[in-house]
Scaffold this motif. Structure first.
Motif, PDB file in Angstrom:
ATOM      1  N   UNK A   1       0.820  -1.208   0.000  1.00 50.58           N
ATOM      2  CA  UNK A   1       0.000   0.000   0.000  1.00 50.58           C
ATOM      3  C   UNK A   1       0.856   1.261   0.000  1.00 50.58           C
ATOM      4  N   UNK A   2       2.063   1.153   0.544  1.00 52.93           N
ATOM      5  CA  UNK A   2       2.964   2.295   0.573  1.00 52.93           C
ATOM      6  C   UNK A   2       3.768   2.460  -0.700  1.00 52.93           C
ATOM      7  N   UNK A   3       3.696   1.473  -1.620  1.00 46.97           N
ATOM      8  CA  UNK A   3       4.520   1.519  -2.826  1.00 46.97           C
ATOM      9  C   UNK A   3       3.715   1.584  -4.118  1.00 46.97           C
ATOM     10  N   UNK A   4       2.498   1.054  -4.148  1.00 45.12           N
ATOM     11  CA  UNK A   4       1.738   0.993  -5.400  1.00 45.12           C
ATOM     12  C   UNK A   4       1.423   2.390  -5.917  1.00 45.12           C
ATOM     13  N   UNK A   5       1.174   2.476  -7.212  1.00 43.90           N
ATOM     14  CA  UNK A   5       0.904   3.776  -7.834  1.00 43.90           C
ATOM     15  C   UNK A   5      -0.580   4.141  -7.824  1.00 43.90           C
ATOM     16  N   UNK A   6      -1.444   3.122  -7.911  1.00 45.64           N
ATOM     17  CA  UNK A   6      -2.887   3.372  -8.001  1.00 45.64           C
ATOM     18  C   UNK A   6      -3.597   2.381  -7.078  1.00 45.64           C
TER      19      UNK A   6
ATOM     20  N   UNK B   1      -9.313  -0.060   6.226  1.00 45.88           N
ATOM     21  CA  UNK B   1      -7.938   0.227   6.631  1.00 45.88           C
ATOM     22  C   UNK B   1      -7.033   0.373   5.411  1.00 45.88           C
ATOM     23  N   UNK B   2      -7.233  -0.474   4.406  1.00 43.31           N
ATOM     24  CA  UNK B   2      -6.441  -0.363   3.183  1.00 43.31           C
ATOM     25  C   UNK B   2      -6.664   1.000   2.526  1.00 43.31           C
ATOM     26  N   UNK B   3      -7.921   1.407   2.421  1.00 43.52           N
ATOM     27  CA  UNK B   3      -8.250   2.707   1.821  1.00 43.52           C
ATOM     28  C   UNK B   3      -7.585   3.833   2.618  1.00 43.52           C
ATOM     29  N   UNK B   4      -7.674   3.751   3.936  1.00 44.68           N
ATOM     30  CA  UNK B   4      -7.104   4.804   4.786  1.00 44.68           C
ATOM     31  C   UNK B   4      -5.603   4.926   4.582  1.00 44.68           C
ATOM     32  N   UNK B   5      -4.891   3.797   4.588  1.00 43.91           N
ATOM     33  CA  UNK B   5      -3.430   3.832   4.461  1.00 43.91           C
ATOM     34  C   UNK B   5      -3.024   4.461   3.134  1.00 43.91           C
ATOM     35  N   UNK B   6      -3.670   4.030   2.041  1.00 44.29           N
ATOM     36  CA  UNK B   6      -3.305   4.599   0.743  1.00 44.29           C
ATOM     37  C   UNK B   6      -3.629   6.092   0.691  1.00 44.29           C
ATOM     38  N   UNK B   7      -4.767   6.488   1.224  1.00 52.80           N
ATOM     39  CA  UNK B   7      -5.197   7.888   1.105  1.00 52.80           C
ATOM     40  C   UNK B   7      -4.355   8.841   1.948  1.00 52.80           C
ATOM     41  N   UNK B   8      -3.495   8.311   2.825  1.00 52.20           N
ATOM     42  CA  UNK B   8      -2.605   9.173   3.598  1.00 52.20           C
ATOM     43  C   UNK B   8      -1.386   9.615   2.780  1.00 52.20           C
ATOM     44  N   UNK B   9      -1.168   8.975   1.646  1.00 51.14           N
ATOM     45  CA  UNK B   9      -0.022   9.346   0.814  1.00 51.14           C
ATOM     46  C   UNK B   9      -0.342  10.599  -0.007  1.00 51.14           C
ATOM     47  N   UNK B  10       0.593  11.523  -0.119  1.00 55.00           N
ATOM     48  CA  UNK B  10       0.336  12.738  -0.911  1.00 55.00           C
ATOM     49  C   UNK B  10       0.297  12.427  -2.402  1.00 55.00           C
ATOM     50  N   UNK B  11      -0.516  13.195  -3.120  1.00 56.86           N
ATOM     51  CA  UNK B  11      -0.645  13.028  -4.563  1.00 56.86           C
ATOM     52  C   UNK B  11      -0.261  14.338  -5.233  1.00 56.86           C
ATOM     53  N   UNK B  12       0.726  14.283  -6.120  1.00 55.82           N
ATOM     54  CA  UNK B  12       1.161  15.471  -6.854  1.00 55.82           C
ATOM     55  C   UNK B  12       0.838  15.285  -8.332  1.00 55.82           C
TER      56      UNK B  12
END
Length: 448
Positions: free
Chosen positions: A81-86, A103-114
């Motif tokens: 979840x910390x490495x995937x692109x999408x 929980x999976x959704x939450x972890x991914x959504x904490x990553x910034x998107x530029x």
């Protein structure tokens, strides 16, 4: 110089993480109930490979097939979840009731998107998929706020969902179109955004992104009738036990964590909030006349039936036969000690659980390829939860059914054939006398 993603090359990162709710086996059905999700994953990987220059040997995506279980499950999920692109969630009512999916959704959504290109479109890094039609289902806030046009994957997909297109031959062309456009969208989002790699989070400590929008989880009480280490009888190794009676794990060395933890994981994947207790602490409530507050599962270690004083409590529960309790007797066919004592342990079980033996069980194994294994137990646990919950929901009928003590049947075939751990569901009110009930009846050995 490393890329903003934290890897030497973006191509080394999986394009997508497929997030889905695991489906329990249907009664009497063999095989993997999540087969169609796995097929979608394979088809997506193939399509994305054709659309990109992903190097040979580099994973295109990630799909968790561990059913949220196993010693390294949480670490692996957090890393992916910390490495995937999408992030690709498969929308279904079951999905939004799953705490682990939240929980999976939450972890991914904490990553910034530029954004790589500033063209006015805001891209989140999440590409949702309608696994089933969701027209009549209220989405949680995190999903409803996504701006996504499902109609771009085809009108039949938007109306029916991807699962229907896969299952029905008439929709074969529509399915292929939807997968192609989904793959295109995943690649497009990956190319339009920079989502840096983050350190793996402590998965089990993370909240669900659906919290506050999902209905309260049903509760389930799991009781364990077993030994503490040091209480076991002569001939039984202490390695199967721990400091607490709830630490029992009959499937060692396949797993070294308590069997009750696996039971909790199964219940959680089905939308239940489960708690674990020693059988003795639950006995008063199980045997009393108070209205039950939840369905229950009792995991019985047959070796513990050697304890004459304690086993009388199990006998009393069997005689009372509450509809909202299902008992399971996990049995490891690779355990040489249990195999050597098979006849005596079977005799004890038959003697104590007489009322449950009065009818053929309505729970069947899921066709596991590993009889007597932890996998087989998990399949049985799914249906034990369903059975107990059915009894709990129907408790407005007769609460108790005292059955006459039958002549003890012979159950040798259950173990001589090396079959699954035995499931002993206690009767539901309203079941027919011939064992028809609400499920599909089968003999003790699991044969039709």
């Amino acid at each position: 110089m490393n890329s903003p993603g934290g890897w030497g090359k973006d191509a080394s990162r999986p394009y997508f993480f497929l997030s889905y709710a695991h489906t329990p086996r249907a009664t009497g059905k063999a095989g993997d109930p999540n087969h169609w999700v796995a097929k979608l994953y394979d088809d997506l990987c193939e399509a994305i490979t054709e659309l990109t220059d992903v190097p040979e040997g580099v994973p295109v995506g990630f799909m968790d097939q561990s059913m949220h279980q196993g010693q390294f499950w949480a670490e692996r999920l957090s890393r992916e979840l910390g490495a995937c692109r999408v992030f690709v969630p498969l929308y279904s009512p079951r999905y939004f009731k799953s705490h682990a999916c939240g929980q999976e959704w939450h972890i991914f959504s904490q990553r910034p998107v530029y954004q790589r290109w500033q063209d006015g479109e805001v891209t989140s890094g999440i590409v949702p998929v309608l696994w089933v039609a969701m027209d009549h289902y209220t989405l949680p806030r995190c999903a409803s706020e996504l701006q996504f046009n499902h109609g771009s994957f085809g009108p039949d997909y938007a109306a029916e969902g991807l699962y229907a297109l896969m299952k029905l031959t008439a929709y074969r062309a529509q399915y292929e179109l939807a997968v192609h456009r989904l793959a295109q969208r995943i690649v497009e989002v990956a190319e339009r955004t920079i989502i840096p790699v983050t350190r793996p989070a402590a998965f089990e400590d993370q909240p669900s992104a659906f919290a506050g929008t999902e209905p309260p989880a049903n509760t389930l009480r799991i009781s364990v009738y077993s030994y503490r280490r040091g209480e076991q009888p002569p001939g039984r190794s202490p390695e199967f036990y721990g400091a607490r009676r709830t630490d029992w794990q009959p499937y060692r060395p396949e797993s070294r964590r308590p069997l009750a933890d696996d039971a909790v994981d199964v219940a959680r994947s089905m939308g239940f909030q489960a708690s674990v207790h020693e059988f003795e602490t639950e006995a008063t409530a199980l045997l009393g006349g108070a209205e039950p507050t939840s369905p229950g599962i009792v995991l019985i270690d047959r070796w513990a039936l050697y304890d004459g004083r304690r086993r009388e409590t199990v006998r009393r529960l069997d005689q009372r036969n509450p509809a909202w309790i299902t008992t399971l007797e996990p049995w490891n066919t690779e355990d040489e000690e249990s195999t050597a004592q098979d006849e005596e342990l079977t005799r004890l079980s038959d003697d104590v659980l007489r009322a449950a033996r009065a009818r053929r069980p309505t729970l069947r194994g899921g066709g596991s390829g590993a009889p007597g294994s932890l996998e087989a137990f998990r399949g049985e646990m799914e249906w034990a939860v369903i059975r107990a919950n059915q009894g709990f929901e129907r408790r407005d009928g007769p609460k108790t059914q005292h059955l006459p003590t039958p002549r003890r049947p012979s159950l040798r075939g259950d173990f001589d054939t090396g079959q699954r751990p035995r499931t002993v569901p206690l009767d539901l009110p309203g079941d027919d006398e011939d064992g028809g009930g609400t499920g599909r009846a089968a003999p003790e050995g699991g044969q039709p």
